[in-house]
Write a protein that holds these residues in place. Structure first.
Motif, PDB file in Angstrom:
ATOM      1  N   TYR A   1       0.849  -1.182   0.000  1.00 25.40           N
ATOM      2  CA  TYR A   1       0.000   0.000   0.000  1.00 25.40           C
ATOM      3  C   TYR A   1       0.893   1.242   0.000  1.00 25.40           C
ATOM      4  O   TYR A   1       1.780   1.378   0.842  1.00 25.40           O
ATOM      5  CB  TYR A   1      -0.918  -0.012   1.219  1.00 25.40           C
TER       6      TYR A   1
ATOM      7  N   PRO B   1       1.097   5.739  -0.984  1.00 23.38           N
ATOM      8  CA  PRO B   1       0.315   6.953  -1.264  1.00 23.38           C
ATOM      9  C   PRO B   1       0.070   7.133  -2.757  1.00 23.38           C
ATOM     10  O   PRO B   1      -1.049   7.391  -3.198  1.00 23.38           O
ATOM     11  CB  PRO B   1       1.189   8.078  -0.702  1.00 23.38           C
TER      12      PRO B   1
ATOM     13  N   ARG C   1       3.319   2.177   2.988  1.00 26.23           N
ATOM     14  CA  ARG C   1       2.866   2.366   4.371  1.00 26.23           C
ATOM     15  C   ARG C   1       2.345   1.074   4.989  1.00 26.23           C
ATOM     16  O   ARG C   1       2.109   1.016   6.187  1.00 26.23           O
ATOM     17  CB  ARG C   1       1.783   3.445   4.433  1.00 26.23           C
ATOM     18  N   ASP C   2       2.164   0.018   4.171  1.00 25.63           N
ATOM     19  CA  ASP C   2       1.674  -1.253   4.714  1.00 25.63           C
ATOM     20  C   ASP C   2       1.955  -2.357   3.708  1.00 25.63           C
ATOM     21  O   ASP C   2       2.122  -2.097   2.502  1.00 25.63           O
ATOM     22  CB  ASP C   2       0.160  -1.167   4.984  1.00 25.63           C
TER      23      ASP C   2
ATOM     24  N   ASP D   1      -2.832   2.240  -4.339  1.00 21.72           N
ATOM     25  CA  ASP D   1      -2.573   3.628  -3.939  1.00 21.72           C
ATOM     26  C   ASP D   1      -3.693   4.163  -3.047  1.00 21.72           C
ATOM     27  O   ASP D   1      -4.697   3.487  -2.813  1.00 21.72           O
ATOM     28  CB  ASP D   1      -2.350   4.520  -5.162  1.00 21.72           C
ATOM     29  N   ASP D   2      -3.512   5.372  -2.565  1.00 21.50           N
ATOM     30  CA  ASP D   2      -4.450   5.934  -1.588  1.00 21.50           C
ATOM     31  C   ASP D   2      -5.808   6.269  -2.173  1.00 21.50           C
ATOM     32  O   ASP D   2      -6.752   6.550  -1.428  1.00 21.50           O
ATOM     33  CB  ASP D   2      -3.856   7.195  -0.938  1.00 21.50           C
ATOM     34  N   GLU D   3      -5.938   6.242  -3.497  1.00 20.81           N
ATOM     35  CA  GLU D   3      -7.243   6.438  -4.116  1.00 20.81           C
ATOM     36  C   GLU D   3      -7.964   5.122  -4.353  1.00 20.81           C
ATOM     37  O   GLU D   3      -9.068   5.093  -4.902  1.00 20.81           O
ATOM     38  CB  GLU D   3      -7.100   7.197  -5.435  1.00 20.81           C
TER      39      GLU D   3
ATOM     40  N   ASN E   1      -5.235   0.171  -8.328  1.00 21.19           N
ATOM     41  CA  ASN E   1      -4.218  -0.864  -8.164  1.00 21.19           C
ATOM     42  C   ASN E   1      -3.549  -1.197  -9.491  1.00 21.19           C
ATOM     43  O   ASN E   1      -4.117  -0.986 -10.562  1.00 21.19           O
ATOM     44  CB  ASN E   1      -4.835  -2.132  -7.550  1.00 21.19           C
TER      45      ASN E   1
ATOM     46  N   VAL F   1     -11.513   2.183  -0.788  1.00 25.48           N
ATOM     47  CA  VAL F   1     -10.231   1.994  -0.124  1.00 25.48           C
ATOM     48  C   VAL F   1      -9.330   1.095  -0.964  1.00 25.48           C
ATOM     49  O   VAL F   1      -8.126   1.333  -1.100  1.00 25.48           O
ATOM     50  CB  VAL F   1     -10.437   1.385   1.281  1.00 25.48           C
ATOM     51  N   ASP F   2      -9.919   0.054  -1.569  1.00 23.71           N
ATOM     52  CA  ASP F   2      -9.158  -0.930  -2.342  1.00 23.71           C
ATOM     53  C   ASP F   2     -10.136  -1.622  -3.289  1.00 23.71           C
ATOM     54  O   ASP F   2     -11.059  -2.302  -2.845  1.00 23.71           O
ATOM     55  CB  ASP F   2      -8.501  -1.942  -1.394  1.00 23.71           C
TER      56      ASP F   2
ATOM     57  N   ALA G   1      -9.712  -2.983   2.839  1.00 26.41           N
ATOM     58  CA  ALA G   1      -8.467  -3.350   2.169  1.00 26.41           C
ATOM     59  C   ALA G   1      -8.403  -4.855   1.968  1.00 26.41           C
ATOM     60  O   ALA G   1      -8.927  -5.632   2.762  1.00 26.41           O
ATOM     61  CB  ALA G   1      -7.270  -2.881   2.998  1.00 26.41           C
TER      62      ALA G   1
END
Length: 301
Positions: A22, A24, A36-37, A104-106, A109, A243-244, A284
Motif C-alpha cells: 500500500y 500513497p 505504508r503497509d 494507492d491511496d485512491e 491498483n 479503499v481498495d 483493504a
C-alpha cells in the motif's frame, strides 16, 4: 440435465497468494517509493470468485492447482475456512501462483501475476468433469491456460451447467469457447478491448452477437445488462469511498452467480451483486474484504 441444487457453484480458476503493498502514489517506471503497509492473503480470480460465492451463500467447489511451497497449504486453508470444497484443488511441484499488487491511496491498483502452479492446469483432472456436472453454475476466468478453460466450458455445456466467463486478463476469445458461454461479464475496459468499441452500449451489442447474455461492469457507475431480444438495463452502484478495488469485480461475479442460481430475476440479482461489490471496496484486501450474505442483504435493503 436439470440440477436440483441450484445454488451450487463450481469454479475452475487460478489460486494465487496476493503480496500487496500500500502506497500513497504508485511508483512510475524507475521510481522507488516508500509503502505504508504490506499484507499477504489468498487471491487469484478463481479463488476470489470462489470465496465471494461461498460468503454469499453458495455451495462452492474449487478446481485448480497450488504448488508444494509454503503458499500452497495457506491457499487451501483459506478456501476451506470460508466453506469452499477444495477436493478439486490439486497440488503440483513448484511454486504456487503469486500476484504482486500495488494499491494507492485512491484505491487504484496495478498487478503483476506470476502463474506458478496455475500454468500446470492444462486440462481437467480426473473427477473435475463430475464436479462441474454436479454444479448449477460454472465460473471461469482466463488466468489458467486456455485449453483448461475450454475443457471446463465444454464439460459444463455437455451437462447443462450454466457457464459464466470473466474475460480477464483480456485476450481474443475463440468461438469454440464463447459457444459454451451463457453469460459474459467483462469490465468496460475488457469490453472495449474485445470489441474495439469504447462505448459500453456499442460493445455490449457487439458481444451479444457471440454470447446470449452480457453484463458490462462500469466501476463506480454500476453495470449494464444486455440480453438478446431485450433492451439494455443499467444498474447504478452505491456511492462509496473506495479503499481498495482489487476484489470488486470478483465479488460482483461471485454474488451474481449465487443470486441467479437462487432464481432471482436479473435486475434484482445485479442490484444484490452491486451491493456486494460496493461493500468490498470499502475494505483493504481481496478475499479478506469480501462481504458475507448477511452484510449483502443489509446493504441491498
Amino acid at each position: 440435465m436439470p440440477h436440483t441444487s441450484a445454488a451450487t457453484v463450481a469454479v475452475l480458476g487460478s489460486a494465487n497468494m496476493d503480496l500487496v503493498a500500500y502506497v500513497p502514489v504508485a511508483p512510475a517506471r524507475g521510481e522507488t517509493v516508500t509503502g505504508r503497509d504490506f499484507r499477504t492473503g489468498p487471491g487469484g480470480k478463481g479463488t476470489n470468485q470462489a470465496i465471494a460465492a461461498a460468503l454469499a451463500g453458495g455451495r462452492v467447489t474449487m478446481i485448480g492447482a497450488v504448488g508444494d511451497d509454503d503458499f500452497g497449504p495457506r491457499l487451501r486453508a483459506a478456501l476451506t475456512e470460508r466453506g469452499v470444497d477444495t477436493t478439486g484443488l490439486r497440488t503440483v511441484p513448484g511454486p504456487s501462483g503469486t500476484a504482486h499488487i500495488v494499491v494507492d491511496d485512491e484505491g487504484g491498483n496495478s498487478i503483476v501475476v506470476v502463474p506458478g502452479a496455475n500454468a500446470a492446469v492444462t486440462d481437467l483432472a480426473p473427477g473435475d468433469a463430475a464436479r462441474i456436472a454436479a454444479a448449477g453454475t460454472l465460473l471461469l476466468q482466463l488466468e489458467l491456460p486456455p485449453a483448461a478453460v475450454l475443457a471446463g466450458a465444454r464439460a459444463a455445456r455437455a451437462h447443462g451447467v450454466r457457464t459464466v466467463l470473466t474475460p480477464a486478463p483480456v485476450v481474443p476469445l475463440p468461438d469454440a469457447l464463447l459457444d459454451c458461454v451463457d453469460l459474459l461479464v467483462p469490465n468496460e475496459h475488457e469490453a472495449a478491448a474485445l470489441t474495439g468499441h469504447r462505448d459500453p452500449h456499442r460493445a455490449g451489442r457487439a458481444l451479444l452477437e457471440r454470447v446470449p447474455e452480457v453484463v458490462i461492469t462500469l466501476g463506480a457507475s454500476g453495470s449494464i445488462h444486455f440480453a438478446r431480444g431485450a433492451e439494455p438495463v443499467t444498474v447504478p452502484a452505491p456511492r462509496v469511498r473506495a479503499v481498495d478495488t482489487t476484489a470488486a469485480g470478483d465479488t460482483f461475479v461471485g454474488a451474481l452467480a449465487v443470486a441467479r442460481a437462487e432464481g432471482r430475476p436479473m435486475p434484482a440479482a445485479l442490484a444484490w451483486a452491486t451491493a456486494a461489490a460496493g461493500l468490498s471496496v470499502r475494505r483493504a484486501g481481496a478475499s479478506s474484504a469480501m462481504p458475507t450474505r448477511a452484510e449483502i442483504d443489509a446493504a441491498a435493503g
